[in-house]
Design an enzyme around this catalytic site. Sequence first.
Site, PDB file in Angstrom:
ATOM      1  N   ALA A 125       0.861  -1.170   0.000  1.00  0.00           N
ATOM      2  CA  ALA A 125       0.000   0.000   0.000  1.00  0.00           C
ATOM      3  C   ALA A 125       0.905   1.229   0.000  1.00  0.00           C
ATOM      4  CB  ALA A 125      -0.866  -0.019   1.250  1.00  0.00           C
ATOM      5  N   GLY A 175       0.500  -5.175   0.569  1.00  0.00           N
ATOM      6  CA  GLY A 175      -0.637  -5.169  -0.349  1.00  0.00           C
ATOM      7  C   GLY A 175      -0.286  -5.826  -1.683  1.00  0.00           C
ATOM      8  N   GLU A 203      -0.747  -9.421  -1.150  1.00  0.00           N
ATOM      9  CA  GLU A 203      -2.184  -9.706  -1.051  1.00  0.00           C
ATOM     10  C   GLU A 203      -2.838  -9.686  -2.423  1.00  0.00           C
ATOM     11  OE1 GLU A 203      -2.547  -6.619   2.060  1.00  0.00           O
ATOM     12  OE2 GLU A 203      -3.561  -8.174   3.229  1.00  0.00           O
ATOM     13  N   GLU A 223       3.905  -6.133   7.160  1.00  0.00           N
ATOM     14  CA  GLU A 223       3.099  -5.101   7.851  1.00  0.00           C
ATOM     15  C   GLU A 223       3.385  -4.980   9.335  1.00  0.00           C
ATOM     16  OE1 GLU A 223       1.955  -7.093   5.548  1.00  0.00           O
ATOM     17  OE2 GLU A 223       0.539  -6.063   4.225  1.00  0.00           O
TER      18      GLU A 223
HETATM   19  N1  COA Z   1       4.702   3.240   0.137  1.00  0.00           N
HETATM   20  C1  COA Z   1       5.228   4.448  -0.136  1.00  0.00           C
HETATM   21  N2  COA Z   1       6.516   4.636  -0.457  1.00  0.00           N
HETATM   22  C2  COA Z   1       7.301   3.553  -0.502  1.00  0.00           C
HETATM   23  C3  COA Z   1       6.818   2.270  -0.210  1.00  0.00           C
HETATM   24  C4  COA Z   1       5.451   2.121   0.117  1.00  0.00           C
HETATM   25  N3  COA Z   1       4.902   0.933   0.377  1.00  0.00           N
HETATM   26  N4  COA Z   1       7.837   1.394  -0.322  1.00  0.00           N
HETATM   27  C5  COA Z   1       8.908   2.116  -0.683  1.00  0.00           C
HETATM   28  N5  COA Z   1       8.598   3.421  -0.776  1.00  0.00           N
HETATM   29  C6  COA Z   1       9.474   4.518  -1.191  1.00  0.00           C
HETATM   30  C7  COA Z   1      10.628   4.733  -0.239  1.00  0.00           C
HETATM   31  O1  COA Z   1      10.263   5.607   0.795  1.00  0.00           O
HETATM   32  C8  COA Z   1      11.691   5.308  -1.143  1.00  0.00           C
HETATM   33  O2  COA Z   1      11.371   6.663  -1.322  1.00  0.00           O
HETATM   34  P1  COA Z   1      12.542   7.742  -1.559  1.00  0.00           P
HETATM   35  O3  COA Z   1      13.183   7.357  -2.844  1.00  0.00           O
HETATM   36  O4  COA Z   1      11.795   9.027  -1.607  1.00  0.00           O
HETATM   37  O5  COA Z   1      13.441   7.637  -0.373  1.00  0.00           O
HETATM   38  C9  COA Z   1      11.434   4.611  -2.468  1.00  0.00           C
HETATM   39  O6  COA Z   1      10.088   4.120  -2.403  1.00  0.00           O
HETATM   40  C10 COA Z   1      12.348   3.443  -2.744  1.00  0.00           C
HETATM   41  O7  COA Z   1      12.306   2.564  -1.615  1.00  0.00           O
HETATM   42  P2  COA Z   1      13.597   1.791  -1.116  1.00  0.00           P
HETATM   43  O8  COA Z   1      13.195   1.006   0.064  1.00  0.00           O
HETATM   44  O9  COA Z   1      14.710   2.734  -0.957  1.00  0.00           O
HETATM   45  O10 COA Z   1      13.876   0.886  -2.392  1.00  0.00           O
HETATM   46  P3  COA Z   1      14.453  -0.558  -2.476  1.00  0.00           P
HETATM   47  O11 COA Z   1      14.536  -0.843  -3.918  1.00  0.00           O
HETATM   48  O12 COA Z   1      15.664  -0.691  -1.615  1.00  0.00           O
HETATM   49  O13 COA Z   1      13.366  -1.517  -1.818  1.00  0.00           O
HETATM   50  C11 COA Z   1      11.169  -2.381  -1.358  1.00  0.00           C
HETATM   51  C12 COA Z   1      12.086  -1.684  -2.388  1.00  0.00           C
HETATM   52  C13 COA Z   1       9.789  -2.454  -1.945  1.00  0.00           C
HETATM   53  C14 COA Z   1      11.701  -3.781  -1.073  1.00  0.00           C
HETATM   54  C15 COA Z   1      11.178  -1.553  -0.055  1.00  0.00           C
HETATM   55  O14 COA Z   1      10.893  -0.223  -0.380  1.00  0.00           O
HETATM   56  C16 COA Z   1      10.197  -1.967   0.996  1.00  0.00           C
HETATM   57  O15 COA Z   1      10.445  -2.885   1.738  1.00  0.00           O
HETATM   58  N6  COA Z   1       9.046  -1.252   1.057  1.00  0.00           N
HETATM   59  C17 COA Z   1       8.063  -1.402   2.090  1.00  0.00           C
HETATM   60  C18 COA Z   1       7.321  -2.672   1.989  1.00  0.00           C
HETATM   61  C19 COA Z   1       6.248  -2.699   3.025  1.00  0.00           C
HETATM   62  O16 COA Z   1       6.470  -2.645   4.206  1.00  0.00           O
HETATM   63  N7  COA Z   1       5.015  -2.813   2.547  1.00  0.00           N
HETATM   64  C20 COA Z   1       3.884  -2.903   3.405  1.00  0.00           C
HETATM   65  C21 COA Z   1       3.160  -1.624   3.363  1.00  0.00           C
HETATM   66  S1  COA Z   1       1.732  -1.747   4.428  1.00  0.00           S
END
Ligand code: COA
Length: 655
Positions: free
Chosen positions: A64, A103, A106, A126
């Site tokens: 999400a 999400g 999911e 989450e």
């Molecule tokens: N919502 C909003 N922004 C998000 C996001 C999300 N779910 N996931 C990542 N971002 C943003 C980060 O804040 C970062 O922003 P920035 O460039 O302004 O700093 C950008 O996306 C890149 O994220 P980053 O984590 O640096 O990239 P990555 O390639 O190393 O990793 C993921 C990608 C998806 C593995 C990692 O971002 C992640 O684990 N995200 C969260 C997953 C999560 O907890 N999801 C559940 C949400 S309820």
Amino acid sequence: MTNDLIRRSDFDGIALLTLANPPVNALGLAVRQRLTALTAELEADESVRAVVLTAEGRVFVGGADIAEFDRPPEAPHLPDVIAAIEASRKPWIAALNGAALGGGAELALGCHYRIFADTARLGLPETSLGLIPGAGGTQRLPRRIGLAPAIEVITAGRTLSAAEAREAGLADRIAAGELIPEALAFARTLDGALPRPASAAPLADPGHAFWDEARARIARAARGNPAPTAALEAIRAGVAEGFAAGLRAERETFLRLRASDEAAALRHLFFAERAALRPAALRGIEPVPLTRAGVIGGGTMGSGIAAALAAAGLEVRLTETGPEALAAGLERVEAIFEAQVKRGLTDRAGATERMARVTGTVGLGALADCDLVIEAVFEDLAVKRRVFEELVRLCGPEAILATNTSYLDPERIVEGLPHPHRFIALHFFSPAQVMKLLEIVPLAATAPRILATGVALAARLGKIPVQAGNGEGFIGNRILKRYRAEAEALLLAGATPTEIDEAMRAFGLGMGPFEMQDMAGLDIAFRAREAARALGQDLPEGPGDRLVRAGRLGRKSGGGWYDYAPGSRLPQPSPEAAALIAPLVTPGARPSGTEIADRLIAAMAEEGQRICDEGLAQSPSDIDLVEVHGYGFPRHKGGPMFHAARKTRSRTSGA
Ligand code: COA
């Protein structure tokens, strides 16, 4: 343009949907709207027999949109988007090009089939954000992979690799070659066949004992984060009352937690951690590539640093002053890798590879061709100074030379030495192979490229870099000093070490200030105070001084603030320590448990604010990162600055 968020292209009756919402294809409002419209459109389109859903970039869907969580939820909600896909008369195939998280997982679970690229993974992180999956994850995952494995994945926020997903029955296949052509070919072979949806799979209730044991185990590991046990309850509701009731319970809990202080704190850290890895001031500055690193000193700190560097793939030269000290240092490094095997952090082959990257040498000669040298020798100005004098003779002018000092002024260590642009302080925290914080202290002459290299190194080591100004104790130890002083002030106000330590553990720290000092030893700080007194500083005799003078140095001498039975680490209230402290205690009202925690956290936040005001930290969120990653501050409280600001806000809004 909204329409570009999901591209549709058709291949002979198969619709290919490609999510294109960089950086991580998060499922924000506009994406949910577009997906809802497309689902209806494809359902009505008689030319479409199946749908392949994939995404652009390295990530399938990162979840999400976390940034939306500070606002009320807006329809269409993700559970409804996913329910519509699951209810489709045509098979939907999720083609996972990369991580499907939260999400995203999911969404993939709501599709009828899943094909993984071999680098793809699926997880529900989450709980690490103080939430539970909010779009069917707690209901569909157990029905797809079984109750016990799903509980583990969801409550621990674990991510499954493609191979693990296949093993668990979650991946219908792993693409052997190119993902999209294989997914389209797979869609064709289906000929419209739909499997039984996850929502229709029955789940047997394993009974009270199973749930009680799981709850106790998960609560222990959660250390005060309410999300993991809440996730368990949502799973249990679905088992006891069926899929639809489970979904309702899940959504209710998700929305409640989404608005909680803990989730706000964890979101704050999520964004702070990412910002720390990409400091705005260093944008566009290329770090120096690092291949070979030297570590001087094979003690606890040096061996931990060497192990961290080797684990990250660097070639490491560990140096000591003599063969015996070197052998001991190398043994320490080996023991670290051994422990990593035991904890499942690497396997035997991995440990052997790591160790093979570490070479030990006596003297500094072998460091001449290192790209980076980190000095971790005895905390003494003259000793460190000698090391740097020799290093500048040995190493080329481009080699980065770093000190790991905690309390000395790094400027004085390198004063007057040539090529000052390449000196920097890299302050690791013990045990360096574990603790995530790296304080990076540029000196007056440090070049931005060298600073950028420190940040890149932290990222490579899986650590969180925080830039600190060159003030005594940098950020973390300066706050620690203030925290300890406040703890002693509480003692003098009549609270006991046990009450203070208990209050801090109840707040969420792993250890209170007095048990921590007993573990580390009271003598180092005592010697520092004595040295300051010798220089004429007027430091009144405090309770710590009285203990040390009475021979109470901490655990190592059998007692400090507490007593310890021989061979035991269990702190017992000490009548002797109490008697030594008693003459200093002011009679009057004794602080209560919550007052104790409030005062100690407020002291940390005040000192943090001062550090920011003096320009020694870049932002309050950096202070929070230091405390969370270097000093065991509970993540779900967000750090002292976040906690204090939130408290002030709730006091003013509640007034
Ligand atoms: N919502 C909003 N922004 C998000 C996001 C999300 N779910 N996931 C990542 N971002 C943003 C980060 O804040 C970062 O922003 P920035 O460039 O302004 O700093 C950008 O996306 C890149 O994220 P980053 O984590 O640096 O990239 P990555 O390639 O190393 O990793 C993921 C990608 C998806 C593995 C990692 O971002 C992640 O684990 N995200 C969260 C997953 C999560 O907890 N999801 C559940 C949400 S309820």
